[in-house]
Motif scaffolding. Structure first.
Motif, PDB file in Angstrom:
ATOM      1  N   PHE A 128       0.803  -1.062  -0.072  1.00  0.00           N
ATOM      2  CA  PHE A 128      -0.149   0.152   0.004  1.00  0.00           C
ATOM      3  C   PHE A 128       0.820   1.202   0.041  1.00  0.00           C
ATOM      4  O   PHE A 128       0.441   2.263  -0.448  1.00  0.00           O
ATOM      5  CB  PHE A 128      -1.036   0.070   1.186  1.00  0.00           C
ATOM      6  N   VAL A 129       2.049   1.177   0.694  1.00  0.00           N
ATOM      7  CA  VAL A 129       3.001   2.416   0.830  1.00  0.00           C
ATOM      8  C   VAL A 129       3.268   2.819  -0.573  1.00  0.00           C
ATOM      9  O   VAL A 129       3.224   3.981  -0.855  1.00  0.00           O
ATOM     10  CB  VAL A 129       3.977   2.150   1.756  1.00  0.00           C
ATOM     11  N   PRO A 130       4.154   1.966  -1.446  1.00  0.00           N
ATOM     12  CA  PRO A 130       4.488   2.437  -2.810  1.00  0.00           C
ATOM     13  C   PRO A 130       3.179   2.861  -3.617  1.00  0.00           C
ATOM     14  O   PRO A 130       3.222   3.832  -4.591  1.00  0.00           O
ATOM     15  CB  PRO A 130       5.093   1.645  -3.391  1.00  0.00           C
ATOM     16  N   GLY A 131       2.110   2.234  -3.250  1.00  0.00           N
ATOM     17  CA  GLY A 131       0.901   2.347  -4.153  1.00  0.00           C
ATOM     18  C   GLY A 131       0.351   3.820  -3.837  1.00  0.00           C
ATOM     19  O   GLY A 131      -0.003   4.588  -4.906  1.00  0.00           O
ATOM     20  N   ILE A 146      11.610  -1.159  -4.038  1.00  0.00           N
ATOM     21  CA  ILE A 146      12.725  -1.851  -3.807  1.00  0.00           C
ATOM     22  C   ILE A 146      13.238  -1.561  -2.528  1.00  0.00           C
ATOM     23  O   ILE A 146      13.832  -2.233  -1.828  1.00  0.00           O
ATOM     24  CB  ILE A 146      13.770  -1.382  -5.037  1.00  0.00           C
ATOM     25  N   MET A 147      13.461  -0.219  -2.098  1.00  0.00           N
ATOM     26  CA  MET A 147      13.603   0.226  -0.892  1.00  0.00           C
ATOM     27  C   MET A 147      12.964  -0.398   0.356  1.00  0.00           C
ATOM     28  O   MET A 147      13.419  -0.836   1.354  1.00  0.00           O
ATOM     29  CB  MET A 147      13.458   1.926  -0.693  1.00  0.00           C
ATOM     30  N   MET A 148      11.608  -0.885  -0.021  1.00  0.00           N
ATOM     31  CA  MET A 148      11.096  -1.472   1.074  1.00  0.00           C
ATOM     32  C   MET A 148      11.218  -2.903   1.123  1.00  0.00           C
ATOM     33  O   MET A 148      10.963  -3.504   2.451  1.00  0.00           O
ATOM     34  CB  MET A 148       9.359  -1.187   0.922  1.00  0.00           C
ATOM     35  N   ASN A 149      11.916  -3.407   0.266  1.00  0.00           N
ATOM     36  CA  ASN A 149      12.629  -4.909   0.477  1.00  0.00           C
ATOM     37  C   ASN A 149      13.513  -4.841   1.676  1.00  0.00           C
ATOM     38  O   ASN A 149      13.512  -5.781   2.498  1.00  0.00           O
ATOM     39  CB  ASN A 149      13.096  -5.210  -0.799  1.00  0.00           C
ATOM     40  N   TYR A 150      14.417  -4.035   1.563  1.00  0.00           N
ATOM     41  CA  TYR A 150      15.199  -3.886   2.568  1.00  0.00           C
ATOM     42  C   TYR A 150      14.693  -3.338   4.165  1.00  0.00           C
ATOM     43  O   TYR A 150      15.064  -4.006   5.148  1.00  0.00           O
ATOM     44  CB  TYR A 150      16.495  -2.900   2.378  1.00  0.00           C
ATOM     45  N   ILE A 151      13.929  -2.683   3.943  1.00  0.00           N
ATOM     46  CA  ILE A 151      13.255  -2.257   5.551  1.00  0.00           C
ATOM     47  C   ILE A 151      12.522  -3.659   5.876  1.00  0.00           C
ATOM     48  O   ILE A 151      12.647  -3.797   7.200  1.00  0.00           O
ATOM     49  CB  ILE A 151      12.093  -1.022   5.118  1.00  0.00           C
TER      50      ILE A 151
END
Length: 355
Positions: A128-131, A146-151
């Motif tokens: 939902f965040v990137p959306g 991509i950034m949220m993968n690491y998070i």
């Protein structure tokens, strides 16, 4: 005639088959150059998939999360979005499902669906965040996802280490009431780790097909992905559809993590690196042409290559890393086909412009 074929549905069906064939041929050449017999190598690979009911069950087990992560990427792709954060959504879905499984007791008819829903919801919220950033602020979803993968990786590891650690590097096992494990499926497949998640994955493929192609909402999703301005002019809620598309995509990914946590393993451990289920799901979706049936077949291929690689080494002395090379080559040839089609269309448009 060439232009008509490149634009036809047949092109999308033929190219994955050609890519697989080229990948296997290239793998055979590499085997020859490394001093191995490709016939023995591929015989061992096939034996590692179909040679025993245990191997076949393990192949179906391996393809289960790949179907769901492939559906996650494909759903977003079909609606004009690139969800590269499938891996992170798999991780948070895995975590949420296991925590829901070990945190409370309930009858299985309530406990298991609740744990599965927790995994799907966690994946949906993570997507939902990137959306919402894409819909409201026009931030590209590729960068954010991509950034949220690491998070996801580091937040989940921190929570396991600080709150839910039980033995060694993992949480406690989920109870039977929240487990997807099936004695019947294990018995049929000679005590492989196949579980009910396989049937859930097949059902999810049907759900994606029905939602995208047989419902009004699915038409809106695809229309917004194709042309946002035309969709807005037609009265569609563009930002709402973008957010919903990403969330549904994330729900599929979260469910992929949930079936792994509740079915294959029964726990979640501290990850030293990514699971790769999300990244492999992207490749599965590309090879399957982002269609439900194509993704199921593609996931079977990837699962078979993964499980059969060990038998290649045992039967023919072929290094299991060769399978990774074959998969990479298959993806390369699939990507090349899209590039060829794009170049041809560009040249064709230039030619028409000159006229």
């Amino acid at each position: 005639m060439i232009r008509d074929f490149l634009r036809s549905r047949a092109f999308g069906l033929v190219i994955p088959l050609i890519a697989v064939a080229f990948g296997l041929i290239a793998g055979a050449v590499i085997m020859l150059l490394s001093g191995n017999n490709p016939i023995d190598g591929y015989s061992g690979l096939i034996g590692g998939i179909f040679g025993d009911m245990y191997y076949f069950g393990e192949t179906l087990r391996a393809m289960t999360p790949l179907i769901l992560s492939g559906l996650a990427f494909a759903f977003a792709f079909r609606t004009g979005l690139l969800n590269i954060g499938v891996e992170g959504q798999v991780i948070v879905g895995w975590f949420a499902a296991v925590i829901a499984g070990i945190s409370w007791d309930a009858p299985g008819i309530i406990h298991l669906p609740t744990a599965l829903m927790a995994g799907a919801l966690a994946g949906a919220l993570w997507a939902f965040v990137p959306g919402i950033l894409k819909a409201k602020l026009h931030v590209h979803e590729v960068i954010v996802s991509i950034m949220m993968n690491y998070i996801a990786l580091h937040v989940v590891n921190s929570l396991i280490r600080g709150v839910f650690l039980d033995t060694g590097q993992r949480t406690a096992f989920v109870p039977d009431s929240a487990s997807l494990s099936s004695e019947w499926l294990q018995g049929v497949t000679d005590f492989s780790r196949l579980h009910w998640g396989f049937l859930i994955a097949l059902a999810a493929a049907v759900v994606m097909w029905f939602l995208l192609w047989k419902t009004k909402k699915g038409f809106e999703f695809r229309a917004v992905g194709f042309n946002q301005n035309a969709s807005l002019y037609a009265g569609m809620n563009v930002s709402g559809n973008i957010t919903s598309s990403m969330s549904i995509s994330g729900a599929f990914a979260g469910l992929a993590g949930a079936v792994s946590g509740l079915g294959t393993y029964g726990y979640i451990e501290i990850f030293n690196t990514f699971t790769n289920l999300g990244f492999d799901g992207i490749a599965v979706a590309l090879l399957g042409n982002s269609s439900s049936i194509g993704i199921v077949l593609s996931a079977f291929l990837f699962g078979g290559l993964s499980e059969g690689s060990g038998n290649m080494q045992a039967a023919a002395g072929v290094a299991p890393e060769l399978v990774e090379i074959i998969i990479a080559l298959i993806i390369f040839f699939v990507a090349s086909s899209y590039l060829i089609r794009w170049i041809y269309k560009r040249l064709d448009s230039i030619r028409k412009g000159e006229k």
